[in-house]
Design an enzyme around this catalytic site. Structure first.
Site, PDB file in Angstrom:
ATOM      1  N   ASP A 296       0.856  -1.187   0.000  1.00 33.14           N
ATOM      2  CA  ASP A 296       0.000   0.000   0.000  1.00 33.14           C
ATOM      3  C   ASP A 296       0.892   1.237   0.000  1.00 33.14           C
ATOM      4  OD1 ASP A 296      -2.821   1.088   0.446  1.00 33.14           O
ATOM      5  OD2 ASP A 296      -1.659   2.107   2.010  1.00 33.14           O
ATOM      6  N   ILE A 297       0.564   2.207  -0.898  1.00 29.39           N
ATOM      7  CA  ILE A 297       1.348   3.447  -0.958  1.00 29.39           C
ATOM      8  C   ILE A 297       0.952   4.312   0.236  1.00 29.39           C
ATOM      9  CG2 ILE A 297       1.837   5.527  -2.298  1.00 29.39           C
ATOM     10  CD1 ILE A 297       1.253   3.971  -4.825  1.00 29.39           C
ATOM     11  N   GLU A 340      -4.702   2.467  -4.337  1.00 32.41           N
ATOM     12  CA  GLU A 340      -3.252   2.548  -4.243  1.00 32.41           C
ATOM     13  C   GLU A 340      -2.638   1.259  -3.703  1.00 32.41           C
ATOM     14  OE1 GLU A 340      -4.919   4.240  -0.381  1.00 32.41           O
ATOM     15  OE2 GLU A 340      -5.428   4.183  -2.517  1.00 32.41           O
TER      16      GLU A 340
END
Length: 439
Positions: A296-297, A340
């Site tokens: 996950d960003i 994301e």
């Protein structure tokens, strides 16, 4: 083939006809010779004997004497001359190498056939001697039989004052009875028959050739039609193959598009679900570990809010490209999980191996140094990673693998982000140019 066939038929007919003419001529000559011999015997027994008893003279020159009749031999020669005027043209001769003086000009062995016949009959008087020759310019059969000395004739021949031989005995060869049978008329008939047969055969063969030519022409037309149909079929088949290839390419492209995330160019959630189920079943059969990494960003919503969605899309593409370099095995699958979030599926990988790959992913993204001034943990774009690995079993739901990785991701976020399973790593220094970009 037509010419050879006609020639063969004509030659064969000529050969058969020649055999027929020769055998017929021989048969007719034999019959005539036997008839002449029987006539001489009958004339001698029925006429000459009676004439002598009546006091008549029997002599060769009967025509110049009163009350005289011809000798049997003289009468036979007279009959032969009469036969020459018959339409059949057959004639006969009676000759000997011992002619009486009055027959020296007409008797005797005057040619090679007469000489050969005398020698042949002398050796075998029971066997007729014959030969086909040209007589008076026309083809004919010369057929000779033995004239044997009869007991009733010995006295006259031995006692006659002009006899050339006076020691005759019964059964001795005294002369040759020759029958000459012309065969020109039969040859003319033969030629007419062969000519008519030739015309008939030629006509039949020409009709056959016309029929064969018609059939061959039709076959040629049918062959041309078949070739044209075959060419049409090949063109249709070629077009179908091309259309099928285009369709297959289109289907492959559609399948690729359906399995690819349009923004990042990596796999999408759909292909991940398919491959995850397939690899789960394979690991279940083969009893090897299956690893899942959820990525996950960090603070991506803040990034979008401050830099805009276009910049956010660019950042997603850069992160996906960087992580694709790390997930390089053909069996690994990197996909966009949603928003994301990304997911990396790694078959036959234990947790230690997954940790090494996770750290490489984290470092690769961090090394991109994408400015993120509004992040709370770093001034560049970073990722948090949660992973887990297990050997699938029938008692375990495959969703538990994702749920466990999600829990580890949550732990990484709670641990301050930019880490793998909650393990922190030092953030590298930002260069002056990057600081300027951030400001």
């Amino acid at each position: 083939m037509f010419s050879v066939g006609v020639a063969a038929i004509v030659c064969h007919l000529n050969h058969l006809s020649d055999i027929q003419i020769r055998s017929t001529a021989i048969q007719n000559s034999r019959i005539l010779s036997e008839a002449l011999t029987e006539f001489r015997t009958l004339y001698t027994s029925e006429v000459v004997v009676a004439a002598k008893a009546a006091g008549l003279e029997v002599t060769h020159d009967y025509a110049t004497r009163d009350g005289a009749i011809p000798l049997p031999a003289t009468f036979s020669m007279l009959l032969g001359r009469r036969l020459a005027g018959h339409p059949s043209g057959a004639t006969s001769r009676l000759y000997s190498p011992f002619p009486f003086p009055w027959r020296e000009n007409s008797g005797g062995l005057r040619d090679s056939f007469a000489q050969d016949a005398w020698l042949a009959l002398l050796a075998n008087p029971e066997q007729a001697f014959y030969r086909f020759e040209i007589v008076d310019g026309l083809p004919a059969l010369r057929y000779a039989t033995a004239d044997l000395m009869r007991e009733s004739c010995i006295g006259c021949h031995n006692s006659h004052p002009d006899t050339p031989k006076n020691d005759w005995s019964t059964g001795q060869l005294r002369g040759v009875m020759e029958v000459i049978t012309p065969i020109e008329s039969q040859m003319v008939l033969n030629n007419d028959m062969v000519r008519e047969t030739f015309y008939l055969t030629t006509g039949v063969m020409l009709l056959s050739l016309i029929g064969i030519g018609f059939v061959l022409n039709r076959l040629h037309e049918r062959t041309d039609e078949a070739h044209a149909l075959a060419e049409t079929a090949r063109n249709i088949n070629h077009n179908l193959v091309q259309e099928m290839q285009i369709r297959e390419n289109a289907e492959a492209e559609l399948l690729k598009l359906s399995n690819t995330d349009a923004l990042t160019g990596i796999g999408n959630r759909r292909i991940f679900d398919i491959e995850f189920e397939r690899e789960w079943k394979r690991a279940l059969r083969s009893h090897y570990q299956l690893a899942i990494l959820l990525i996950d960003i960090d603070h991506f919503k803040t990034y979008n809010d401050n830099y805009g969605h276009q910049a956010g899309d660019d950042a997603l593409r850069q992160v996906a490209t960087a992580m694709s370099k790390i997930a390089a095995r053909s069996s690994d699958l990197l996909a966009r999980f949603g928003g994301e979030e990304f997911v990396l599926l790694m078959p036959d990988t234990n947790e230690e191996g997954a940790m090494l790959i996770g750290e490489k992913l984290r470092r690769e993204v961090e090394n991109l140094a994408i400015p993120h001034e509004f992040a709370q943990t770093s001034k560049v774009v970073t990722v948090s990673i949660g992973l887990t690995a297990m050997v699938p079993a029938h008692s375990i739901r495959r969703t538990e693998l994702i749920e466990q990785a999600d829990r580890e991701l949550y732990r990484s976020k709670k641990s301050g982000r930019n880490c793998v399973n909650g393990q922190r790593f030092a953030t590298p220094a930002i260069s002056e140019s990057q600081q300027a970009d951030v400001s």
